[in-house]
Design an enzyme around this catalytic site. Sequence first.
Site, PDB file in Angstrom:
ATOM      1  N   LYS A  44       5.909  -4.005   2.193  1.00 30.16           N
ATOM      2  CA  LYS A  44       6.044  -4.713   0.921  1.00 30.16           C
ATOM      3  C   LYS A  44       7.134  -5.778   0.930  1.00 30.16           C
ATOM      4  O   LYS A  44       7.144  -6.649   0.055  1.00 30.16           O
ATOM      5  CB  LYS A  44       6.298  -3.709  -0.198  1.00 30.16           C
ATOM      6  CG  LYS A  44       5.138  -2.759  -0.415  1.00 30.16           C
ATOM      7  CD  LYS A  44       4.064  -3.438  -1.209  1.00 30.16           C
ATOM      8  CE  LYS A  44       2.907  -2.516  -1.477  1.00 30.16           C
ATOM      9  NZ  LYS A  44       2.065  -3.001  -2.548  1.00 30.16           N
TER      10      LYS A  44
HETATM   11  C1  LIG Z   1       3.334   3.530   0.480  1.00 33.87           C
HETATM   12  C2  LIG Z   1       2.284   2.554   0.089  1.00 33.87           C
HETATM   13  N1  LIG Z   1       1.110   2.593   0.722  1.00 33.87           N
HETATM   14  C3  LIG Z   1       0.109   1.755   0.380  1.00 33.87           C
HETATM   15  C4  LIG Z   1       0.244   0.833  -0.629  1.00 33.87           C
HETATM   16  C5  LIG Z   1      -0.913  -0.074  -0.979  1.00 33.87           C
HETATM   17  O1  LIG Z   1      -0.743  -1.393  -0.517  1.00 33.87           O
HETATM   18  P1  LIG Z   1      -1.296  -2.597  -1.376  1.00 33.87           P
HETATM   19  O2  LIG Z   1      -0.544  -2.569  -2.661  1.00 33.87           O
HETATM   20  O3  LIG Z   1      -1.008  -3.836  -0.590  1.00 33.87           O
HETATM   21  O4  LIG Z   1      -2.748  -2.388  -1.596  1.00 33.87           O
HETATM   22  C6  LIG Z   1       1.459   0.758  -1.311  1.00 33.87           C
HETATM   23  C7  LIG Z   1       1.635  -0.166  -2.441  1.00 33.87           C
HETATM   24  O5  LIG Z   1       2.465   0.013  -3.303  1.00 33.87           O
HETATM   25  C8  LIG Z   1       2.510   1.624  -0.934  1.00 33.87           C
HETATM   26  O6  LIG Z   1       3.704   1.579  -1.549  1.00 33.87           O
END
Ligand SMILES: Cc1ncc(COP(=O)(O)O)c(C=O)c1O
Length: 326
Positions: A44
């Site tokens: 992120k």
């Molecule tokens: C630990 C974790 N895995 C997966 C995701 C999902 O990713 P995306 O928001 O890019 O779909 C997030 C999003 O907040 C996350 O914090």
Amino acid sequence: MKYAKNILETIGQTPMVKLNKLTEELPCLVLSKYETFNPGNSVKDRMAVQMVEDAEAAGLLQPGGTIIEGTSGNTGMGLALAAVVKGYKMICVISDKQSKEKIDILKAVGSEVYVCPTDVTPDDPRSYYSTARRLSTEIPNSWYVNQYDNLSNTKAHFLSTGPEIWEQTEGKVTHFVVGVGTGGTISGVGGFLKSKNPKVKVWGVDTYGSVFKKYHETGIFDESEIYPYITEGIGEDILPKNVNFELIDGFTKVTDKDAAVYTQRLAKEEGMFLGNSAGAAIKGVLQLKEHFSKEDVVVVLFHDHGSRYVGKIYNDEWMKEQGFID
Ligand SMILES: Cc1ncc(COP(=O)(O)O)c(C=O)c1O
């Protein structure tokens, strides 16, 4: 001398690591895009900085301003790092389902944290979506990030994560599998890979209790699909603008138990100390076995680090209480 001018410059260029034991039953090469090497320990960081820089360029974020976001933790961490380096205040609004570690970590990097109930509808004034929006109208010189609908999220992955995967696999990637929350990762990476080779298949990993899979298959937003679940980071009870359903070939749903057990297995069998959505992602890859053949190169993306889950997934008492292990 070779050095980064600040911590934000170390974001990206993460390693690609082969899975060995957990994927023995699969015929193909399975590689993980290992995002914990980012300074905030998650993928992120990439989109957080992109969103901030695009907001600065658009004049939405002014010097001395306050960044406000509803975040399950990782986006907040990336935004908090950007806020520290660039001199903004940071407020994170988080749901009470999230691990205590995530909240403490956000505070450690200077963020103010509001905790809201999980089990209310998104339009309930107590929800973390509504609270973040309300604060942004009350606090002067503030900017509400909205990672769900802010398309700079997808753009970050189209510009960095996608090209890195393409280069690291020398264009040989055939499948991309990833957990879906806001959708930024799947849409940005998937969009880039398909722009290079339209034959690349893009699979989303969803949770039970989330609307994505059914919506993708039927076009119906089915509220009866929505119920509380334990897996952190993926699945939604809304349709974020960052989920580009058209470029997703399919979704597979992973249970809370499997996601938790496979997160532990990644640590114990591969030495990969990762977050809850990584367990869901690798179990998703195994569930898709019939789609892979010998020559395929499957890339799975691991979002975040295990340190944020020591009180939960890596705590056997908690695992027993949930009925995940005996
Ligand atoms: C630990 C974790 N895995 C997966 C995701 C999902 O990713 P995306 O928001 O890019 O779909 C997030 C999003 O907040 C996350 O914090």
